[in-house]
Motif scaffolding. Sequence first.
Motif, PDB file in Angstrom:
ATOM      1  N   PRO A 230       0.825  -1.221   0.000  1.00 51.42           N
ATOM      2  CA  PRO A 230       0.000   0.000   0.000  1.00 51.42           C
ATOM      3  C   PRO A 230       0.854   1.262   0.000  1.00 51.42           C
ATOM      4  O   PRO A 230       0.531   2.235  -0.693  1.00 51.42           O
ATOM      5  N   LEU A 231       1.970   1.249   0.752  1.00 43.87           N
ATOM      6  CA  LEU A 231       2.832   2.439   0.804  1.00 43.87           C
ATOM      7  C   LEU A 231       3.413   2.738  -0.581  1.00 43.87           C
ATOM      8  O   LEU A 231       3.464   3.890  -1.006  1.00 43.87           O
ATOM      9  N   LEU A 232       3.828   1.680  -1.274  1.00 41.73           N
ATOM     10  CA  LEU A 232       4.390   1.851  -2.619  1.00 41.73           C
ATOM     11  C   LEU A 232       3.334   2.411  -3.585  1.00 41.73           C
ATOM     12  O   LEU A 232       3.605   3.336  -4.356  1.00 41.73           O
ATOM     13  N   VAL A 233       2.129   1.867  -3.509  1.00 44.06           N
ATOM     14  CA  VAL A 233       1.039   2.336  -4.387  1.00 44.06           C
ATOM     15  C   VAL A 233       0.775   3.824  -4.150  1.00 44.06           C
ATOM     16  O   VAL A 233       0.693   4.615  -5.096  1.00 44.06           O
ATOM     17  N   PHE A 234       0.681   4.213  -2.870  1.00 40.67           N
ATOM     18  CA  PHE A 234       0.398   5.624  -2.575  1.00 40.67           C
ATOM     19  C   PHE A 234       1.566   6.533  -2.950  1.00 40.67           C
ATOM     20  O   PHE A 234       1.352   7.667  -3.373  1.00 40.67           O
ATOM     21  N   ALA A 235       2.787   6.026  -2.807  1.00 43.84           N
ATOM     22  CA  ALA A 235       3.955   6.824  -3.211  1.00 43.84           C
ATOM     23  C   ALA A 235       3.914   7.074  -4.717  1.00 43.84           C
ATOM     24  O   ALA A 235       4.091   8.209  -5.171  1.00 43.84           O
ATOM     25  N   VAL A 236       3.649   6.033  -5.490  1.00 46.79           N
ATOM     26  CA  VAL A 236       3.601   6.164  -6.953  1.00 46.79           C
ATOM     27  C   VAL A 236       2.489   7.139  -7.359  1.00 46.79           C
ATOM     28  O   VAL A 236       2.691   8.024  -8.199  1.00 46.79           O
ATOM     29  N   LEU A 237       1.315   6.978  -6.738  1.00 44.80           N
ATOM     30  CA  LEU A 237       0.187   7.856  -7.084  1.00 44.80           C
ATOM     31  C   LEU A 237       0.486   9.312  -6.734  1.00 44.80           C
ATOM     32  O   LEU A 237       0.073  10.226  -7.446  1.00 44.80           O
ATOM     33  N   THR A 238       1.211   9.512  -5.632  1.00 46.26           N
ATOM     34  CA  THR A 238       1.539  10.885  -5.228  1.00 46.26           C
ATOM     35  C   THR A 238       2.545  11.496  -6.210  1.00 46.26           C
ATOM     36  O   THR A 238       2.404  12.652  -6.615  1.00 46.26           O
ATOM     37  N   PHE A 239       3.551  10.698  -6.605  1.00 46.74           N
ATOM     38  CA  PHE A 239       4.500  11.200  -7.617  1.00 46.74           C
ATOM     39  C   PHE A 239       3.763  11.502  -8.930  1.00 46.74           C
ATOM     40  O   PHE A 239       4.000  12.524  -9.560  1.00 46.74           O
ATOM     41  N   LEU A 240       2.861  10.605  -9.319  1.00 49.81           N
ATOM     42  CA  LEU A 240       2.108  10.794 -10.575  1.00 49.81           C
ATOM     43  C   LEU A 240       1.238  12.047 -10.544  1.00 49.81           C
ATOM     44  O   LEU A 240       0.951  12.640 -11.584  1.00 49.81           O
ATOM     45  N   SER A 241       0.818  12.421  -9.347  1.00 46.36           N
ATOM     46  CA  SER A 241      -0.077  13.588  -9.244  1.00 46.36           C
ATOM     47  C   SER A 241       0.645  14.880  -9.644  1.00 46.36           C
ATOM     48  O   SER A 241       0.003  15.859  -9.991  1.00 46.36           O
ATOM     49  N   ILE A 242       1.995  14.869  -9.606  1.00 42.76           N
ATOM     50  CA  ILE A 242       2.741  16.105  -9.918  1.00 42.76           C
ATOM     51  C   ILE A 242       2.506  16.540 -11.375  1.00 42.76           C
ATOM     52  O   ILE A 242       2.011  17.654 -11.597  1.00 42.76           O
TER      53      ILE A 242
END
Lengths: 103, 240
Positions: B36-48
């Motif tokens: 879950p941490l990896l998924v949220f990290a990727v989604l947060t980076f993608l949001s940029i």
Amino acid sequence: MTSHPVNGLDDVVHQRVRLGILTIAHEAKRVEFGYLRENLELTAGNLSQHLTVLENAGLVGIEKGYEGKRARTWVTLTKAGNTALRDEIAQLKRLIQQVDGRR
Amino acid sequence: MTNQPAVDEGDARQQLSRARELAQQVRRSQRATWFPLLVFAVLTFLSIPIFRLGHPDIVACRSVGTLPGGGPGRVCVVHNTATWIYWPIALVVAYILIAAFYRYRAQARGLSSRVLPYVVAGVAITVGLTSLAIWASHRVLVGQRDILGWHIDAGELYRFIGPAATIGLALFVLAYVERSVALVALTLGYLFVVAAPFNTAVRSTSPWGFAPQVALDASVLLAGAIGFALAQRPLRAVAA
């Protein structure tokens, strides 16, 4: 006068392997036969015998099926199994407390 | 014949100790905190880049007296249109991915986990806080307010109900489900980074001015994912 905690223990649940099965099934929603066999270090035959005792007592449910060509057996704790496990743990704790209280 | 076993104190202690060990062993095997941490990290980076591609949209304005030049003063909440669309979808997709991953692991290891409460709570928190954020943008997050003696820019309150807070709250639920004190500590650290005053320390007129803070939020999650993956690696190797 309260009864001795040993009187509240049931051999079906108290037996070492069966208590282990119930504990693992309590923590997991469902547990597979192979996981139990590996973690309790039992032979398939031995585990099957214990599961049959628990199933006959209504403490676990056993579901057999296939994943692809591989046969899988899943074990779930029943409501009665949950109560029996809780009672067993409570009785064991009471027994220890009683002994500690006498010291 | 009786069904009452012969039990002594030593036996009782041994039984209890073994039951605890087995329970802890199962919990360790069930944990997959890194995913879950990896998924949220990727989604947060993608949001940029997605945030950069969106365009600012004035949601609501409020009069604040007169400007030095004499005209009427107004403060407005400006929101990025991409955020409203991206985050609710991304978070729901994240929970679907997480549920699927835990299900796959359960099949592979022969041990189910109680991840459903986390997924349900995550989706509920996403829906709840997104609705609250949309509502608040029009009514609460405009101008400045005095809350419990603190004079704050109301727009800053968005950090407490925005996507990062949604992820943080859901991580607390995961920490409870996985009974992980380490995840509670990481989540507190993450929420501190998200909400701390140094968030606003870096101001820039660049259209990428928001990026460092979002990258910092994502990096905390990524570092957590790597840390948990390393910590859980020996157990995965044993289980494999």
